[in-house]
Design a protein around this motif. Structure first.
Motif, PDB file in Angstrom:
ATOM      1  N   ILE A 194      -4.591  -3.720  -4.633  1.00 31.44           N
ATOM      2  CA  ILE A 194      -4.249  -4.328  -3.336  1.00 31.44           C
ATOM      3  C   ILE A 194      -4.700  -5.785  -3.253  1.00 31.44           C
ATOM      4  O   ILE A 194      -3.865  -6.676  -3.019  1.00 31.44           O
ATOM      5  CB  ILE A 194      -4.820  -3.470  -2.192  1.00 31.44           C
ATOM      6  CG1 ILE A 194      -4.165  -2.088  -2.222  1.00 31.44           C
ATOM      7  CG2 ILE A 194      -4.586  -4.150  -0.841  1.00 31.44           C
ATOM      8  CD1 ILE A 194      -4.911  -1.031  -1.434  1.00 31.44           C
ATOM      9  N   CYS A 239       0.836  -1.207   0.000  1.00 32.04           N
ATOM     10  CA  CYS A 239       0.000   0.000   0.000  1.00 32.04           C
ATOM     11  C   CYS A 239       0.868   1.253   0.000  1.00 32.04           C
ATOM     12  O   CYS A 239       0.586   2.226  -0.722  1.00 32.04           O
ATOM     13  CB  CYS A 239      -0.929  -0.008   1.207  1.00 32.04           C
ATOM     14  SG  CYS A 239      -2.265  -1.227   1.118  1.00 32.04           S
ATOM     15  N   ALA A 283      -5.411  -0.771   3.955  1.00 30.34           N
ATOM     16  CA  ALA A 283      -5.518   0.164   2.837  1.00 30.34           C
ATOM     17  C   ALA A 283      -5.961   1.547   3.306  1.00 30.34           C
ATOM     18  O   ALA A 283      -5.432   2.575   2.859  1.00 30.34           O
ATOM     19  CB  ALA A 283      -6.492  -0.368   1.801  1.00 30.34           C
ATOM     20  N   TYR A 311      -5.155   2.564  -6.946  1.00 32.94           N
ATOM     21  CA  TYR A 311      -4.903   2.127  -5.575  1.00 32.94           C
ATOM     22  C   TYR A 311      -5.758   0.910  -5.210  1.00 32.94           C
ATOM     23  O   TYR A 311      -5.237  -0.202  -5.091  1.00 32.94           O
ATOM     24  CB  TYR A 311      -5.172   3.277  -4.608  1.00 32.94           C
ATOM     25  CG  TYR A 311      -4.763   2.999  -3.169  1.00 32.94           C
ATOM     26  CD1 TYR A 311      -3.421   2.846  -2.828  1.00 32.94           C
ATOM     27  CD2 TYR A 311      -5.720   2.898  -2.157  1.00 32.94           C
ATOM     28  CE1 TYR A 311      -3.039   2.587  -1.507  1.00 32.94           C
ATOM     29  CE2 TYR A 311      -5.350   2.651  -0.837  1.00 32.94           C
ATOM     30  CZ  TYR A 311      -4.008   2.498  -0.517  1.00 32.94           C
ATOM     31  OH  TYR A 311      -3.632   2.238   0.784  1.00 32.94           O
ATOM     32  N   TRP A 334      -3.617   4.997   3.502  1.00 32.16           N
ATOM     33  CA  TRP A 334      -4.101   6.144   2.718  1.00 32.16           C
ATOM     34  C   TRP A 334      -4.307   7.361   3.616  1.00 32.16           C
ATOM     35  O   TRP A 334      -3.844   8.462   3.286  1.00 32.16           O
ATOM     36  CB  TRP A 334      -5.399   5.775   2.005  1.00 32.16           C
ATOM     37  CG  TRP A 334      -5.918   6.895   1.130  1.00 32.16           C
ATOM     38  CD1 TRP A 334      -6.635   7.983   1.528  1.00 32.16           C
ATOM     39  CD2 TRP A 334      -5.712   7.036  -0.285  1.00 32.16           C
ATOM     40  NE1 TRP A 334      -6.907   8.799   0.460  1.00 32.16           N
ATOM     41  CE2 TRP A 334      -6.362   8.250  -0.660  1.00 32.16           C
ATOM     42  CE3 TRP A 334      -5.079   6.277  -1.254  1.00 32.16           C
ATOM     43  CZ2 TRP A 334      -6.370   8.687  -1.989  1.00 32.16           C
ATOM     44  CZ3 TRP A 334      -5.090   6.714  -2.573  1.00 32.16           C
ATOM     45  CH2 TRP A 334      -5.737   7.909  -2.925  1.00 32.16           C
TER      46      TRP A 334
END
Length: 424
Positions: free
Chosen positions: A171, A148, A385, A167, A389
């Motif tokens: 993942i 990530c 995730a 993004y 972020w």
């Protein structure tokens, strides 16, 4: 039979899915969602919740003649009742479309254990449990977190990014590829397989068969490579696994791998993308989670409830009257876990996102014997995730709300999600 002998057939033989019953392809606008619903229409993809709220009030078990005929329960209690009732509803097909596999496909189905009926289901599911325990998932967290961070590194300096394609979608592709021992660079192929299987259910049967052949051809190539070069991953485990003292059939191995590849990726990237979409359009929630990172696990459950990505299907086993409606054998029943999660009879302020909601027995991972075997893995991926972020990109907003697009079909999540970084 040796291990090698099981995997010498072509894709059609390996998947072993007979032709089944085909129904007429019906397209076009929905006349009335109570009598003509379709989960493939643009307005459903864009925002199904007003539709579901309306049906829950005026026609809680909707009907359609599309896809050969089916039903849509919208109340939590009805969705749960079907999910737990394996006597009257079969799981041999869990994607509602224009092809019904024949009854002889039960009890295994084409993607065990999610497509399996009892008693086969219990044994097929038990095979997978060791790979998805909390401790097994915990061992994957460090690599997931590092990946990530690497993805965010590629976004630095960009004013606008597509958080779905740049993004969220990467993942689970990396995590599942690592688990199965597949080449991570095959991610674009995985995305094509997912779109064909989950969004192509209204295509002509020949196109769907060709797409499934491509998927199973790929899976067989991977299986044969693992037969020749065994390693410590889930594919080698399935190749060597036994049920009742016998090695798994080729269709069982390939079908389970298809399930992990398709469901294990799309559901998770959809949950990650929907969560980022909500936080981008709800600055108060975003700012609170940045300030209170310890709240994230609670908030994450609420985001799963409010934007549950998965809807499953069942097939009616025999003609019957169920909760006042006359169901026919082989009618579809679409289990809308998203609708159940928005039922005011089950949740207070059901239509709101309350990120500190404490009592939250949502159905985002399903109900009954088919509750998601990979829920620990999905939760870990979603949490990591969002943690990465929000730590790296604490300020962001929708660059163009009208440019956000959502997938159609039974797994709903953003396909494009343009975010302006540093905004908000």
């Amino acid at each position: 039979m040796t291990v090698d002998d099981r995997f010498t057939a072509g894709p059609q033989e390996a998947s072993e899915v007979p032709e089944g019953t085909r129904s007429e392809i019906v397209t076009g606008p929905v006349a009335d969602w109570a009598t003509d619903f379709s989960h493939l229409e643009p307005e459903w993809a864009a925002d199904p919740y007003p539709i579901l709220d309306d049906l829950r009030e005026r026609c809680p078990i909707a009907r359609t003649e599309r896809f050969g005929g089916g039903w849509l329960p919208t109340r939590y209690a009805d969705v749960a009742a079907v999910a737990y009732d394996t006597e009257r509803f079969s799981s041999r097909a869990i994607i509602m479309g224009n092809i019904r596999p024949p009854r002889e496909l039960a009890p295994m189905g084409d993607s065990p254990p999610i497509s399996s009926d009892p008693p086969f289901h219990h044994h097929a599911r038990k095979l997978l449990l060791p790979a998805f325990t909390k401790s097994a998932v915990a061992r994957r967290e460090a690599a997931t977190r590092a990946y990530c961070h690497a993805l965010v590194d590629t976004l630095e300096g960009l004013p606008v990014v597509d958080a779905a394609r740049d993004y969220a979608q990467h993942i689970p592709v990396r995590v599942i590829a690592d688990m199965l021992g597949f080449p991570p660079e095959d991610g674009p192929r995985f995305r094509r397989f997912i779109e064909n299987v989950l969004e192509g259910v209204n295509k002509p049967a020949e196109e769907r068969t060709a797409a499934l052949d491509e998927l199973y051809d790929y899976l067989l190539d991977q299986i044969r490579d693992h037969v020749d070069h065994p390693r410590d991953d889930l594919t080698t485990y399935l190749v060597n696994a036994e049920l009742g003292g016998q090695k798994l059939e080729a269709a069982h191995v390939a079908g389970t791998m298809a399930l992990l590849l398709i469901a294990g990726i799309d559901t998770t990237w959809s949950a990650i993308g929907a969560s980022l979409w909500h936080l981008a359009r709800t600055p108060a929630d975003r700012e609170r989670l940045v300030a209170e990172p310890a709240l994230l696990p609670t908030a994450m459950e609420e985001l799963l409830r409010a934007y549950a990505p998965v809807t499953m299907a069942r097939l009616v086993k025999e003609d019957m009257t169920w909760n006042g409606v006359r169901m026919r054998a082989d009618d579809w029943v679409l289990l809308s876990f998203p609708s159940g999660n928005r039922d005011p009879a089950q949740f207070e302020r059901a239509g709101e996102v309350v990120i500190d909601r404490e009592a939250n027995r949502h159905a985002a991972f399903g109900l009954g014997i088919h509750r998601c075997v990979g829920s620990h893995l999905a939760r870990m991926e979603l949490r990591v995730a969002l943690e990465v972020w929000l730590a790296r990109i604490p300020s962001f907003e929708l660059a163009d709300p009208a440019a956000v697009t959502w997938s159609t079909g039974q797994v709903r999540g953003p396909r494009t999600l343009p975010l302006r970084l540093g905004g908000g």
